[in-house]
Design a protein around this motif. Structure first.
Motif, PDB file in Angstrom:
ATOM      1  N   SER A  97       0.836  -1.340  -0.010  1.00  0.00           N
ATOM      2  CA  SER A  97       0.003  -0.093   0.096  1.00  0.00           C
ATOM      3  C   SER A  97       0.787   1.356   0.073  1.00  0.00           C
ATOM      4  O   SER A  97       0.354   2.226   0.357  1.00  0.00           O
ATOM      5  CB  SER A  97      -1.058   0.049   1.101  1.00  0.00           C
ATOM      6  OG  SER A  97      -0.119  -0.038   2.465  1.00  0.00           O
ATOM      7  N   GLY A  98       2.164   1.145  -0.452  1.00  0.00           N
ATOM      8  CA  GLY A  98       2.859   2.377  -0.650  1.00  0.00           C
ATOM      9  C   GLY A  98       4.267   2.398   0.328  1.00  0.00           C
ATOM     10  O   GLY A  98       5.102   3.236   0.144  1.00  0.00           O
ATOM     11  N   GLY A  99       4.405   1.301   1.440  1.00  0.00           N
ATOM     12  CA  GLY A  99       5.422   1.633   2.285  1.00  0.00           C
ATOM     13  C   GLY A  99       6.903   0.921   1.425  1.00  0.00           C
ATOM     14  O   GLY A  99       6.650   0.420   0.461  1.00  0.00           O
ATOM     15  N   PHE A 100       7.899   1.228   2.585  1.00  0.00           N
ATOM     16  CA  PHE A 100       9.246   0.852   1.763  1.00  0.00           C
ATOM     17  C   PHE A 100       9.965   0.268   3.023  1.00  0.00           C
ATOM     18  O   PHE A 100      10.084   0.947   3.851  1.00  0.00           O
ATOM     19  CB  PHE A 100       9.989   2.000   0.930  1.00  0.00           C
ATOM     20  CG  PHE A 100      11.084   1.554   0.305  1.00  0.00           C
ATOM     21  CD1 PHE A 100      11.227   1.344  -1.194  1.00  0.00           C
ATOM     22  CD2 PHE A 100      12.396   1.326   0.868  1.00  0.00           C
ATOM     23  CE1 PHE A 100      12.429   0.617  -1.618  1.00  0.00           C
ATOM     24  CE2 PHE A 100      13.564   1.137   0.499  1.00  0.00           C
ATOM     25  CZ  PHE A 100      13.690   0.859  -0.817  1.00  0.00           C
ATOM     26  N   LEU A 101      10.553  -0.918   2.699  1.00  0.00           N
ATOM     27  CA  LEU A 101      11.466  -1.477   3.530  1.00  0.00           C
ATOM     28  C   LEU A 101      12.784  -1.781   3.112  1.00  0.00           C
ATOM     29  O   LEU A 101      12.928  -2.343   1.979  1.00  0.00           O
ATOM     30  CB  LEU A 101      10.931  -2.855   4.143  1.00  0.00           C
ATOM     31  CG  LEU A 101      11.610  -3.755   5.201  1.00  0.00           C
ATOM     32  CD1 LEU A 101      12.298  -3.094   6.447  1.00  0.00           C
ATOM     33  CD2 LEU A 101      11.058  -5.161   5.413  1.00  0.00           C
ATOM     34  N   HIS A 102      14.041  -1.205   3.716  1.00  0.00           N
ATOM     35  CA  HIS A 102      15.198  -1.558   3.384  1.00  0.00           C
ATOM     36  C   HIS A 102      15.824  -2.488   4.220  1.00  0.00           C
ATOM     37  O   HIS A 102      15.989  -2.096   5.647  1.00  0.00           O
ATOM     38  CB  HIS A 102      15.988  -0.257   3.401  1.00  0.00           C
ATOM     39  CG  HIS A 102      17.474  -0.618   3.024  1.00  0.00           C
ATOM     40  ND1 HIS A 102      18.452   0.273   3.995  1.00  0.00           N
ATOM     41  CD2 HIS A 102      18.144  -1.338   2.301  1.00  0.00           C
ATOM     42  CE1 HIS A 102      19.637  -0.379   3.524  1.00  0.00           C
ATOM     43  NE2 HIS A 102      19.463  -1.310   2.724  1.00  0.00           N
ATOM     44  N   ILE A 103      16.145  -3.799   3.868  1.00  0.00           N
ATOM     45  CA  ILE A 103      16.685  -4.693   4.985  1.00  0.00           C
ATOM     46  C   ILE A 103      18.401  -4.895   4.546  1.00  0.00           C
ATOM     47  O   ILE A 103      18.709  -5.070   3.287  1.00  0.00           O
ATOM     48  CB  ILE A 103      16.161  -5.925   4.616  1.00  0.00           C
ATOM     49  CG1 ILE A 103      14.646  -6.146   4.954  1.00  0.00           C
ATOM     50  CG2 ILE A 103      16.844  -7.035   5.653  1.00  0.00           C
ATOM     51  CD1 ILE A 103      13.846  -7.420   4.669  1.00  0.00           C
ATOM     52  N   ASP A 104      19.282  -4.357   5.387  1.00  0.00           N
ATOM     53  CA  ASP A 104      20.526  -4.374   5.395  1.00  0.00           C
ATOM     54  C   ASP A 104      21.431  -5.412   6.232  1.00  0.00           C
ATOM     55  O   ASP A 104      21.276  -5.383   7.482  1.00  0.00           O
ATOM     56  CB  ASP A 104      20.924  -3.044   5.818  1.00  0.00           C
ATOM     57  CG  ASP A 104      22.660  -2.645   5.216  1.00  0.00           C
ATOM     58  OD1 ASP A 104      23.009  -3.227   4.014  1.00  0.00           O
ATOM     59  OD2 ASP A 104      23.358  -2.127   6.153  1.00  0.00           O
ATOM     60  N   ASP A 105      21.857  -6.333   5.657  1.00  0.00           N
ATOM     61  CA  ASP A 105      22.764  -7.657   6.143  1.00  0.00           C
ATOM     62  C   ASP A 105      23.824  -7.099   6.954  1.00  0.00           C
ATOM     63  O   ASP A 105      24.494  -6.645   6.206  1.00  0.00           O
ATOM     64  CB  ASP A 105      22.994  -8.488   5.261  1.00  0.00           C
ATOM     65  CG  ASP A 105      23.347  -9.868   5.851  1.00  0.00           C
ATOM     66  OD1 ASP A 105      23.274  -9.902   7.295  1.00  0.00           O
ATOM     67  OD2 ASP A 105      24.404 -10.608   5.401  1.00  0.00           O
ATOM     68  N   ASN A 106      23.762  -6.894   8.137  1.00  0.00           N
ATOM     69  CA  ASN A 106      25.000  -6.465   8.881  1.00  0.00           C
ATOM     70  C   ASN A 106      25.991  -7.664   9.045  1.00  0.00           C
ATOM     71  O   ASN A 106      26.917  -7.392   9.826  1.00  0.00           O
ATOM     72  CB  ASN A 106      24.407  -6.096  10.199  1.00  0.00           C
ATOM     73  CG  ASN A 106      25.388  -4.991  10.876  1.00  0.00           C
ATOM     74  OD1 ASN A 106      25.233  -4.620  12.167  1.00  0.00           O
ATOM     75  ND2 ASN A 106      26.370  -4.428  10.053  1.00  0.00           N
ATOM     76  N   TYR A 107      25.790  -8.613   8.549  1.00  0.00           N
ATOM     77  CA  TYR A 107      26.438 -10.190   8.423  1.00  0.00           C
ATOM     78  C   TYR A 107      25.925 -11.049   9.371  1.00  0.00           C
ATOM     79  O   TYR A 107      26.218 -11.024  10.652  1.00  0.00           O
ATOM     80  CB  TYR A 107      27.928  -9.844   8.849  1.00  0.00           C
ATOM     81  CG  TYR A 107      28.879 -10.907   8.135  1.00  0.00           C
ATOM     82  CD1 TYR A 107      28.850 -11.477   7.224  1.00  0.00           C
ATOM     83  CD2 TYR A 107      29.869 -11.476   9.005  1.00  0.00           C
ATOM     84  CE1 TYR A 107      29.682 -12.558   6.416  1.00  0.00           C
ATOM     85  CE2 TYR A 107      30.658 -12.258   8.730  1.00  0.00           C
ATOM     86  CZ  TYR A 107      30.523 -13.007   7.439  1.00  0.00           C
ATOM     87  OH  TYR A 107      31.305 -14.131   7.112  1.00  0.00           O
ATOM     88  N   GLY A 108      25.240 -12.117   8.729  1.00  0.00           N
ATOM     89  CA  GLY A 108      24.682 -13.286   9.460  1.00  0.00           C
ATOM     90  C   GLY A 108      23.347 -13.514   9.439  1.00  0.00           C
ATOM     91  O   GLY A 108      22.836 -14.323  10.032  1.00  0.00           O
ATOM     92  N   MET A 109      22.635 -12.492   8.918  1.00  0.00           N
ATOM     93  CA  MET A 109      20.970 -12.761   8.829  1.00  0.00           C
ATOM     94  C   MET A 109      20.803 -13.094   7.500  1.00  0.00           C
ATOM     95  O   MET A 109      19.443 -13.610   7.612  1.00  0.00           O
ATOM     96  CB  MET A 109      20.410 -11.353   9.098  1.00  0.00           C
ATOM     97  CG  MET A 109      20.471 -10.145   7.805  1.00  0.00           C
ATOM     98  SD  MET A 109      19.835  -8.653   8.531  1.00  0.00           S
ATOM     99  CE  MET A 109      18.085  -9.098   9.186  1.00  0.00           C
TER     100      MET A 109
END
Length: 212
Positions: A97-109
């Motif tokens: 519905s218009g949202g935005f998610l940035h997932i940044d792997d900090n190492y290990g996820m």
């Protein structure tokens, strides 16, 4: 209709300074990592791309209705991630519905988050974001794609995405560690040019999230 409801929910924020948020999730992973990242990114964006972001970062839970108050939500960590059924529904509704998610792997996820993304979008596959995508074009040009900020497994930086009706709604960055590059300089002692690349790429992502 979902898009309209999302815009209505955002109206109070759009009329004043806007907030960006960190996603709090279950599973034991350190969602709270990189505490100086988003404040520094907000400051950089305000100074360089004319945003009006609040310097204090909000914290929002994956299953909370407050999620719809933020146009840009950032998620990071090193370990396990678990989204409940309620989290999954809420995140799917937010992103479609218009949202935005940035997932940044900090190492290990990586091995954990891919399974959880699949729960949100069971009918979609993560796709590499093409080199000609808008996030690489401006406000700062990245003709080679995602910059390399920290070394993890000696692999090239990657940007994976989920697209809904042609719009990038979820960006998963891997083998780059943008969030570490946004942190205060003394945290990782990154050279100025490396931190600047990270902040410029972050500004492009924020710009895309708010524009789209």
């Amino acid at each position: 209709m979902k898009k309209l409801l999302y815009i209505i929910a955002l109206l109070p924020a759009l009329l004043t300074a806007q907030e960006i948020a960190v996603l709090k999730y279950s599973g034991g992973g350190d969602w709270y990592g990189n505490p100086t990242s988003l404040p520094n990114l907000a400051k950089f964006c305000n100074q360089n791309i004319s945003t009006k972001l609040k310097p204090k970062t909000a914290i929002v839970e994956a299953g909370s209705p407050d999620l719809f108050s933020y146009a840009f939500v950032h998620m990071t960590g090193h370990g396990n991630v678990v989204f409940s059924d309620n989290d999954v529904i809420n995140l799917r509704n937010y992103l479609t519905s218009g949202g935005f998610l940035h997932i940044d792997d900090n190492y290990g996820m990586d091995k954990f988050i891919r399974k959880e993304i699949k729960k949100i979008f069971p009918d979609k596959e993560l796709a590499l974001v093409p080199i000609n995508h808008e996030i690489y074009k401006g406000p700062f040009a990245f003709p080679q794609g995602m910059p390399k900020i920290h070394e993890h497994d000696n692999k090239a930086p990657q940007a994976w995405g989920i697209f809904v009706e042609g719009r990038l709604v979820l960006l998963y960055t891997l083998e780059t560690d943008l969030g570490d590059g946004w942190e205060d300089q003394e945290v990782h002692n990154d050279p100025v040019d490396v931190r600047t690349k990270a902040l410029k790429m972050g500004a492009n992502i924020v710009n895309y999230a708010f524009k789209e």
